[in-house]
Design a protein around this motif. Structure first.
Motif, short mmCIF file in Angstrom:
data_model
loop_
_atom_site.label_atom_id
_atom_site.label_comp_id
_atom_site.label_asym_id
_atom_site.label_seq_id
_atom_site.Cartn_x
_atom_site.Cartn_y
_atom_site.Cartn_z
N SER A 352 2.06 -7.95 27.29
CA SER A 352 1.78 -7.82 25.73
C SER A 352 0.57 -7.76 24.81
O SER A 352 0.30 -6.96 23.91
CB SER A 352 3.40 -8.10 25.40
OG SER A 352 3.36 -9.57 25.01
N ALA A 353 0.24 -8.80 25.35
CA ALA A 353 -1.01 -9.54 24.36
C ALA A 353 -1.92 -8.65 24.40
O ALA A 353 -2.63 -8.26 23.82
CB ALA A 353 -1.88 -10.85 24.83
N PHE A 355 -2.28 -5.93 25.50
CA PHE A 355 -1.79 -3.87 25.42
C PHE A 355 -1.82 -4.22 22.88
O PHE A 355 -2.67 -3.44 23.04
CB PHE A 355 -0.09 -4.09 25.40
CG PHE A 355 0.01 -2.71 24.53
CD1 PHE A 355 -0.60 -1.08 24.29
CD2 PHE A 355 1.39 -2.97 23.57
CE1 PHE A 355 -0.09 -0.16 24.15
CE2 PHE A 355 1.42 -1.30 22.72
CZ PHE A 355 0.25 -0.40 22.92
N TYR A 356 -1.89 -5.20 22.57
CA TYR A 356 -1.44 -5.72 21.40
C TYR A 356 -2.86 -5.33 21.00
O TYR A 356 -3.68 -5.03 19.96
CB TYR A 356 -1.01 -6.85 21.15
CG TYR A 356 -1.12 -7.06 19.30
CD1 TYR A 356 -0.19 -6.31 18.75
CD2 TYR A 356 -1.89 -7.92 18.76
CE1 TYR A 356 -0.08 -7.06 17.24
CE2 TYR A 356 -1.88 -8.54 17.41
CZ TYR A 356 -0.71 -8.07 16.03
OH TYR A 356 -0.80 -8.10 15.23
N LEU A 357 -4.25 -6.12 21.69
CA LEU A 357 -5.33 -6.19 21.65
C LEU A 357 -6.22 -5.17 21.27
O LEU A 357 -6.77 -4.48 20.48
CB LEU A 357 -6.25 -7.38 21.81
CG LEU A 357 -6.12 -8.93 21.62
CD1 LEU A 357 -7.29 -9.50 22.97
CD2 LEU A 357 -6.05 -9.12 20.19
N ARG A 358 -5.82 -4.67 22.31
CA ARG A 358 -6.54 -2.92 23.02
C ARG A 358 -6.20 -1.46 21.59
O ARG A 358 -6.62 -0.77 21.74
CB ARG A 358 -6.09 -2.74 24.13
CG ARG A 358 -6.35 -3.30 25.34
CD ARG A 358 -5.88 -3.26 26.53
NE ARG A 358 -6.55 -1.64 26.83
CZ ARG A 358 -6.10 -0.72 28.10
NH1 ARG A 358 -5.13 -1.16 28.34
NH2 ARG A 358 -6.16 0.28 28.47
N THR A 359 -4.87 -2.03 21.04
CA THR A 359 -4.41 -1.02 19.84
C THR A 359 -5.15 -1.50 19.07
O THR A 359 -5.53 -0.63 17.22
CB THR A 359 -2.81 -1.28 19.50
OG1 THR A 359 -3.24 -2.39 19.00
CG2 THR A 359 -1.78 -1.31 21.09
N ARG A 360 -5.99 -2.78 18.60
CA ARG A 360 -6.06 -2.74 18.09
C ARG A 360 -8.25 -2.17 17.57
O ARG A 360 -8.69 -2.39 16.76
CB ARG A 360 -6.83 -4.65 17.21
CG ARG A 360 -5.52 -4.63 16.30
CD ARG A 360 -4.37 -4.08 15.53
NE ARG A 360 -3.46 -4.06 15.89
CZ ARG A 360 -2.21 -3.54 15.42
NH1 ARG A 360 -2.41 -2.82 16.07
NH2 ARG A 360 -1.25 -4.48 15.15
N GLY A 361 -8.35 -1.95 19.36
CA GLY A 361 -9.96 -1.42 18.78
C GLY A 361 -10.36 -1.95 20.49
O GLY A 361 -11.64 -1.57 20.45
N ILE A 362 -10.07 -3.14 20.75
CA ILE A 362 -10.85 -4.48 21.34
C ILE A 362 -11.27 -3.48 22.77
O ILE A 362 -9.41 -3.70 23.59
CB ILE A 362 -10.57 -5.63 21.39
CG1 ILE A 362 -10.49 -5.50 19.62
CG2 ILE A 362 -11.34 -6.78 22.27
CD1 ILE A 362 -9.88 -7.50 19.47
N PRO A 363 -11.82 -3.27 23.42
CA PRO A 363 -11.51 -2.60 25.01
C PRO A 363 -11.07 -3.81 26.12
O PRO A 363 -11.58 -4.79 25.61
CB PRO A 363 -13.33 -2.42 25.18
CG PRO A 363 -13.86 -2.26 24.44
CD PRO A 363 -13.16 -3.32 23.28
N THR A 364 -10.74 -3.37 26.83
CA THR A 364 -9.55 -4.47 27.60
C THR A 364 -10.54 -5.19 28.26
O THR A 364 -10.24 -6.44 28.43
CB THR A 364 -9.72 -3.16 29.22
OG1 THR A 364 -9.00 -1.69 28.40
CG2 THR A 364 -8.19 -4.15 30.07
N GLU A 366 -13.31 -6.62 27.13
CA GLU A 366 -13.50 -8.08 25.85
C GLU A 366 -11.92 -8.33 25.51
O GLU A 366 -12.28 -9.58 25.32
CB GLU A 366 -13.90 -6.96 24.80
CG GLU A 366 -14.71 -7.97 23.52
CD GLU A 366 -15.05 -7.03 22.88
OE1 GLU A 366 -14.89 -7.11 21.05
OE2 GLU A 366 -15.53 -5.64 22.79
#
Lengths: 403, 252
Positions: A352-353, A355-364, A366
């Protein structure tokens, strides 16, 4: 296990010096008790097979690495376990002297689980007394380094005493190469109202590193330990805090990062011997590849040590299917009016964490690095000195870049 | 004019269970659409499917966002393309500093779009302004992402992120739930400030009260995995007054 005795403690090889009596006594204990085996509770998850396979020879000819630190400090260099005065500076208020025989005569350790302490007592090359008599203006660095061709077994011994009201920041910079063994024993004593901030930054390659650090803390004295441990082929750290008088305070914070071919074992103990003493501990382990981590954290509150307070938590993160972590918090309480809590978690990176970061544009990749950093950085966040905290955070970040 | 979002006959399954069963929705540039519906109707599934969460399998239909097919895009690619999801339950990320996180996110998006990274001062100015507008303490920047935040702070933090990231399309999943009236107004103002005639919004909500501040262009009712009713603001008021009961009647 007799192979280890033959390798590390051949009966004929005891140095014949002014400590001969102490050495003979320690050797006798070691011979009668032996080294830990898989049935020794405190060594259950740490096998000595790596040591058994090694042939210990010389300490090597090559130069040892020197520490380059981003802050002004006084450095005491211990090259391949030996103090090197040419690479060291002693500031005012600090004395380094050979340890007197008396301090060694009364030393006592327990059984088989303490075999390496007995081994050190029998075999130490040099035993030093480091006295810190006044508040130190800048960090004192103990630089422990071994050379690439180091294949010896060395047993440095260092007794550190802080005078009443003295304060110091002690940074252990440990970078070991080669395929030998360093078996370090440290004994630290804080007199009333002394303060010691003790940081360990460890990064060993194939080296086996066994360290025992016993800390005794008197009235109103304050001891804080921080470790950023990059591991090694075999690392065992015993850290024991004895809170001896009212007002004594001890803290342990650490993070160990493990990858393949690395084994790190922390056994910590905080002993509240009297009442009105406080402590806390937070330790994290993160294991990738085939790395193996062991954490055993014990809090002991003695009978009559009323009104003592302690909190211990350990968090563990497994990054691969073959990594292993064994973690165990232990509370033993025999007193009244105490607060003591402990918690242990073990898990993987949270989807879940991520996914949250990725939805903000941070590549997997990173995002994963960010989560690992967040996990590992937590025990270092309470380092009060900004320079030292930033130094360890930068090292942590670099280290995670290689994960 | 092209749609900002065009969802056609979308079917989404979780663990082989079909949740969205042929959903159609078209959102034009600058429009604000509200999606209402009872619990279990698939509202949050729609949000997660748009953001690209693992396990939300698109089994039929299509999602087109700003001319691109979303199906093959990773969540971070969707974000870089300008899609933002405000979570119903924002996730706590221990040890990761809020300011660092937000700056990393913004710069990752800019990098993906081939735009230069933002400098620290400009970034801080922008995030401080957003915090102030949402009446959030600047000290939150130094804390870990959402850790120890109250429920209301977490929701407002989503709006701060939206304001800093400046998406083309923001999907807000029950951002109003659990907010007191003051926080609700702040969130609504945060949304309205970003309405510039080009940016689009899909506001998923349970209640009409947020919509009073937002004046949606369209209101849809999601039920049983489909849009079953569409209208203007008056539909929201009717739902608030009558409940969702009439849906079951009309379905039956």
């Amino acid at each position: 296990m007799s192979a280890l005795i033959d390798q590390l403690a051949p009966e004929s090889g005891l140095p014949d010096d002014s400590h001969a009596e102490v050495r003979r006594r320690a050797q006798a204990r070691l011979m009668s008790q032996g080294f830990p085996d898989p049935k020794t509770e405190a060594w259950k998850y740490t096998s000595l097979r790596v040591l058994e396979k090694r042939e210990f020879q010389g300490i090597g000819q090559q130069a040892v690495p020197r520490c380059a630190l981003p802050f002004a400090a006084d450095v005491l260099a211990f090259d391949n376990g030996q103090y090197n005065p040419d690479a060291s500076t002693l500031p005012d208020g600090v004395r380094l002297e050979p340890l007197d025989a008396q301090s060694l005569e009364t030393l006592d350790y327990a059984g088989r689980e303490d075999a390496f302490a007995w081994l050190n007592l029998a075999r130490f090359e040099q035993a030093w007394k480091l006295s810190i008599d006044a508040p130190l203006a800048r960090p004192l660095v103990l630089a422990f380094a071994t050379s690439d061709d180091f294949s010896g077994a060395v047993h440095p011994r260092l007794h550190i005493e802080l005078a009443a009201n003295a304060s110091a920041t002690l940074v252990e910079w440990q970078h070991g190469q080669g395929e030998g063994l360093v078996n370090l024993v440290e004994q630290i004593h804080l007199n009333p109202n002394a303060r010691l901030h003790h940081l360990v930054q460890r990064q060993h390659g194939e080296l086996a590193w066994v360290q025992r650090t016993d800390v005794s803390i008197e009235r109103d004295a304050d001891y804080r330990f921080h470790a950023l441990d990059g591991g090694g082929r075999l690392v065992r750290q015993d850290l024991r805090l004895d809170l001896l008088q009212a007002g004594a305070h001890g803290e342990i914070d650490g993070v160990a990062l493990l990858d393949s071919r690395q084994h790190v074992d922390y056994h910590t103990a905080i002993n509240h011997q009297v009442g009105h003493t406080t402590s806390r501990e937070s330790f994290r382990m993160m294991a990738d590849g085939t790395g193996v981590g062991v954490f055993n954290g014990r809090i002991y509150i003695a009978r009559g040590a009323d009104d003592s307070h302690s909190d211990l938590n350990t968090g563990n993160l497994l990054l691969s299917d073959s990594a292993r972590i064994n973690t165990k918090p232990e509370l033993e309480i025999y007193a009244e009016d105490v607060t003591a809590s402990h918690g242990a978690t073990i898990g993987q990176l949270e989807d879940s964490a991520l996914f949250y970061l990725r939805t903000r544009g941070i590549p997997t990749q990173e995002a994963m690095a960010l989560l690992k950093f967040g996990f590992a950085a937590e025990p270092l966040e309470n380092i009060e000195n900004d320079t030292l905290r930033d130094w360890l955070m930068v090292l942590l970040n670099e280290h995670l870049g290689s994960f | 004019m092209n749609d900002m979002l065009k969802i056609s006959q979308l079917k989404v399954a979780i663990d082989d269970k079909e949740i969205l069963k042929g959903l159609d929705l078209e959102v034009g540039p600058g429009e604000l659409h509200a999606i209402m519906g009872p619990n279990g109707s698939g509202k949050s599934t729609l949000g997660y499917a748009l953001a690209g969460r693992d396990g939300y399998d698109i089994t039929g239909g299509s999602i087109e966002f700003d001319g691109q097919d979303l199906a093959d895009m990773e969540p971070e690619e969707r974000a870089a393309a300008g899609l933002f999801l405000a979570f119903q339950y924002p996730v706590e990320i221990p040890g990761v500093n809020n300011a660092y996180f937000l700056r990393s996110a913004l710069n990752a998006q800019r990098k993906a779009r081939g735009v230069e990274e933002i400098d620290g001062m400009t970034f801080l100015k922008s995030v401080r302004e957003s915090l102030k507008q949402l009446k959030m303490d600047e000290a939150l920047l130094k804390r870990a992402v959402n850790e120890g935040f109250s429920g209301g702070e977490k929701k407002r933090n989503e709006i701060v992120q939206m304001a800093v990231l400046q998406p083309k399309l923001a999907v807000l999943d029950e951002t109003d739930s659990g907010l007191d009236i003051d926080a609700l107004k702040l969130v609504a103002e945060g949304i309205n400030r970003l309405r510039d005639g080009k940016r689009s919004f899909v506001v998923i909500t349970h209640y009409q009260r947020l919509l009073d501040y937002l004046n949606p262009d369209h209101v849809h009712v999601l039920s049983g995995g489909r849009i079953v009713e569409s209208g203007g603001e008056e539909l929201a008021r009717r739902l608030e007054a009558e409940g969702y009961g009439f849906l079951e009647e009309s379905a039956a």
